[in-house]
Motif scaffolding. Structure first.
Motif, mmCIF file in Angstrom:
data_model
loop_
_atom_site.group_PDB
_atom_site.id
_atom_site.type_symbol
_atom_site.label_atom_id
_atom_site.label_comp_id
_atom_site.label_asym_id
_atom_site.label_seq_id
_atom_site.Cartn_x
_atom_site.Cartn_y
_atom_site.Cartn_z
ATOM 1 N N GLU A 158 0.834 -1.197 0.000
ATOM 2 C CA GLU A 158 0.000 0.000 0.000
ATOM 3 C C GLU A 158 0.875 1.257 0.000
ATOM 4 O OE1 GLU A 158 -3.217 0.015 -0.215
ATOM 5 O OE2 GLU A 158 -3.593 -2.131 0.049
ATOM 6 N N GLU A 159 0.253 2.376 -0.302
ATOM 7 C CA GLU A 159 0.977 3.647 -0.276
ATOM 8 C C GLU A 159 1.320 4.006 1.171
ATOM 9 O OE1 GLU A 159 0.382 8.331 -1.674
ATOM 10 O OE2 GLU A 159 -1.196 6.828 -2.021
ATOM 11 N N ARG A 160 2.533 4.482 1.377
ATOM 12 C CA ARG A 160 2.963 4.835 2.728
ATOM 13 C C ARG A 160 2.212 6.070 3.207
ATOM 14 N NH1 ARG A 160 6.339 8.393 5.301
ATOM 15 N NH2 ARG A 160 7.609 7.611 7.042
ATOM 16 N N PRO A 161 1.603 6.021 4.402
ATOM 17 C CA PRO A 161 0.954 7.210 4.956
ATOM 18 C C PRO A 161 1.963 8.333 5.194
ATOM 19 C CG PRO A 161 0.277 5.230 6.142
ATOM 20 C CD PRO A 161 1.412 4.831 5.261
ATOM 21 N N GLU A 162 1.514 9.550 5.037
ATOM 22 C CA GLU A 162 2.364 10.702 5.341
ATOM 23 C C GLU A 162 2.352 10.938 6.845
ATOM 24 O OE1 GLU A 162 3.001 15.281 3.824
ATOM 25 O OE2 GLU A 162 0.962 14.554 4.145
ATOM 26 N N LEU A 163 3.516 11.175 7.444
ATOM 27 C CA LEU A 163 3.637 11.416 8.874
ATOM 28 C C LEU A 163 3.964 12.887 9.122
ATOM 29 C CD1 LEU A 163 5.696 8.308 10.072
ATOM 30 C CD2 LEU A 163 3.236 8.522 9.681
ATOM 31 N N VAL A 164 3.071 13.544 9.857
ATOM 32 C CA VAL A 164 3.263 14.951 10.201
ATOM 33 C C VAL A 164 3.371 15.068 11.709
ATOM 34 C CG1 VAL A 164 2.362 17.307 9.978
ATOM 35 C CG2 VAL A 164 1.856 15.605 8.207
ATOM 36 N N VAL A 165 4.421 15.702 12.193
ATOM 37 C CA VAL A 165 4.643 15.829 13.629
ATOM 38 C C VAL A 165 4.368 17.263 14.062
ATOM 39 C CG1 VAL A 165 7.124 16.256 13.368
ATOM 40 C CG2 VAL A 165 6.252 15.341 15.510
ATOM 41 N N PHE A 166 3.705 17.417 15.213
ATOM 42 C CA PHE A 166 3.305 18.725 15.738
ATOM 43 C C PHE A 166 3.927 18.934 17.114
ATOM 44 C CE2 PHE A 166 -0.047 17.042 13.098
ATOM 45 C CZ PHE A 166 -0.495 18.114 12.335
ATOM 46 N N VAL B 137 5.248 20.673 12.057
ATOM 47 C CA VAL B 137 4.520 21.921 12.281
ATOM 48 C C VAL B 137 4.849 22.414 13.687
ATOM 49 C CG1 VAL B 137 2.278 23.060 12.381
ATOM 50 C CG2 VAL B 137 2.663 21.200 10.738
ATOM 51 N N HIS B 138 5.428 23.604 13.760
ATOM 52 C CA HIS B 138 5.831 24.179 15.046
ATOM 53 C C HIS B 138 4.879 25.312 15.407
ATOM 54 C CE1 HIS B 138 9.207 26.295 17.566
ATOM 55 N NE2 HIS B 138 8.200 25.878 18.305
ATOM 56 N N LEU B 139 4.139 25.139 16.486
ATOM 57 C CA LEU B 139 3.259 26.189 16.999
ATOM 58 C C LEU B 139 4.127 27.099 17.865
ATOM 59 C CD1 LEU B 139 1.417 23.797 16.169
ATOM 60 C CD2 LEU B 139 -0.183 24.540 17.909
ATOM 61 N N LEU C 13 0.555 31.496 21.882
ATOM 62 C CA LEU C 13 0.082 30.135 22.095
ATOM 63 C C LEU C 13 0.760 29.465 23.283
ATOM 64 C CD1 LEU C 13 0.110 28.889 18.383
ATOM 65 C CD2 LEU C 13 -1.865 29.681 19.692
ATOM 66 N N GLN C 14 1.751 30.115 23.879
ATOM 67 C CA GLN C 14 2.553 29.506 24.933
ATOM 68 C C GLN C 14 2.083 29.938 26.319
ATOM 69 O OE1 GLN C 14 6.797 29.902 24.007
ATOM 70 N NE2 GLN C 14 6.253 30.104 21.847
ATOM 71 N N GLU D 206 3.586 27.912 12.693
ATOM 72 C CA GLU D 206 2.199 28.365 12.737
ATOM 73 C C GLU D 206 2.029 29.385 13.851
ATOM 74 O OE1 GLU D 206 -0.485 28.307 11.156
ATOM 75 O OE2 GLU D 206 -0.566 26.554 9.854
ATOM 76 N N ASP D 207 1.194 30.400 13.605
ATOM 77 C CA ASP D 207 0.863 31.355 14.660
ATOM 78 C C ASP D 207 -0.637 31.301 14.944
ATOM 79 O OD1 ASP D 207 -0.347 32.711 12.551
ATOM 80 O OD2 ASP D 207 1.194 34.255 12.436
ATOM 81 N N ARG D 208 -1.049 32.077 15.924
ATOM 82 C CA ARG D 208 -2.451 32.041 16.341
ATOM 83 C C ARG D 208 -3.382 32.444 15.208
ATOM 84 N NH1 ARG D 208 -6.312 35.247 17.467
ATOM 85 N NH2 ARG D 208 -5.040 37.092 17.147
ATOM 86 N N ARG D 209 -3.008 33.464 14.481
ATOM 87 C CA ARG D 209 -3.882 33.937 13.394
ATOM 88 C C ARG D 209 -4.027 32.882 12.311
ATOM 89 N NH1 ARG D 209 -4.952 39.350 13.824
ATOM 90 N NH2 ARG D 209 -3.641 40.530 15.286
ATOM 91 N N GLY D 210 -2.934 32.205 11.995
ATOM 92 C CA GLY D 210 -2.993 31.163 10.975
ATOM 93 C C GLY D 210 -3.875 29.992 11.374
ATOM 94 N N LEU D 211 -3.931 29.733 12.674
ATOM 95 C CA LEU D 211 -4.767 28.640 13.175
ATOM 96 C C LEU D 211 -6.213 29.076 13.378
ATOM 97 C CD1 LEU D 211 -2.375 27.044 15.822
ATOM 98 C CD2 LEU D 211 -2.875 26.220 13.520
#
Length: 270
Positions: A58-66, A89-91, A96-97, A212-217
């Motif tokens: 099967e196609e390998r799933p994409e892994l995204v880390v946050f 993805v770095h918040l 956000l902190q 990513e920033d607050r506005r983007g989210l």
């Protein structure tokens, strides 16, 4: 298919902790920072699931880390990329902190939703705070089925559901069938996290890492970060040093046992 993995950067458990001058937290100026152990297991489980899909053609799933946190968190994300994640993805927005599990969960849920993840893996709890609450917050906001203390995961051939084994008390397990999308909080010990290879470390430098920033989210400023926290830390103190031990010497075993029992009764231990 896209698998998201939420990780947290925490002080190494071997670190010598000191109270900050403010008295409201630890001094983090000279600490060694690592990925929380349960989160490493969650990342490893995501990698194993991806490799299992490849093994059956099967196609390998994409892994995204946050991850959410200051600039130093990028080091943890780069390590996750070196281990095999595809994107990060770095918040990183200061707005956000400083939040608690609820505020952080809101921000992370927004980031996961933006990436349209089919499966989200987190650690069961972090090595520092250990509240085990953030995964449940994310799942509730996203409306995903949720399982905590997961000890085994198997993705069905149609990628529509998961067979999940949860750890219960008294050595018992619970077997669940969850429809996707879902969120799983992975227990430490489910697997043995791999080490990053030299090739993986070099490749990680070229893999995408988006900030990513607050506005983007598109999250309300009053519901994330310190402004969205449900509680505030007033003070942090080190636990009191233990008192010296009691030595029972120069008596027979029977007399020593009687004195020990008497001492435990006086201390309200028995």
């Amino acid at each position: 298919m896209r698998i998201g993995v939420c990780i947290k950067q925490v002080p190494d458990t071997d670190s010598q902790l000191r109270i900050a001058d403010s008295g409201r937290g630890i001094d983090d100026s000279d600490l060694n920072w690592v990925i929380s152990s349960c989160d490493l297991c969650a990342l490893e489980e995501a990698l194993l699931l991806a490799e299992a899909e490849l093994a059956r053609g099967e196609e390998r799933p994409e892994l995204v880390v946050f991850s959410l946190g200051p600039a130093r968190v990028e080091e943890a994300l780069r390590k996750a990329l070196a281990l095999g994640a595809d994107r990060a993805v770095h918040l990183a927005d200061e707005a956000l902190q400083g939040g608690d599990a609820l505020a952080d969960g809101r921000a992370l849920a927004a980031a996961v939703a933006k990436e349209h993840c089919d499966l989200v893996l987190t650690g069961a709890q972090s090595d520092d705070i250990g509240q085990a609450a953030t995964p449940a917050v994310i799942a509730e906001i996203l409306g995903f089925p949720y399982a905590w203390l997961v000890m085994a995961v198997e993705l069905d051939s149609g990628k529509r559901s998961l067979r999940v084994v949860r750890e219960l008390e008294a050595g018992m397990n619970e077997v669940l069938r969850l429809d996707l999308p879902a969120l799983l909080a992975i227990q430490s010990g489910i697997n043995k996290p791999r080490f990053a290879s030299l090739r993986g470390t070099l490749q990680a430098r070229k893999k995408p890492l988006r900030h990513e920033d607050r506005r983007g989210l598109e999250v309300d400023a009053a519901r994330v970060g310190a402004a969205g926290a449900g509680f505030e830390t007033e003070s942090v103190t080190l636990p009191p040093a233990g008192a010296g031990g009691v030595m029972i010497e120069g008596v027979s075993a029977e007399t020593a046992a009687e004195e020990l029992i008497a001492h435990l009764e006086r201390e309200a231990v028995l």
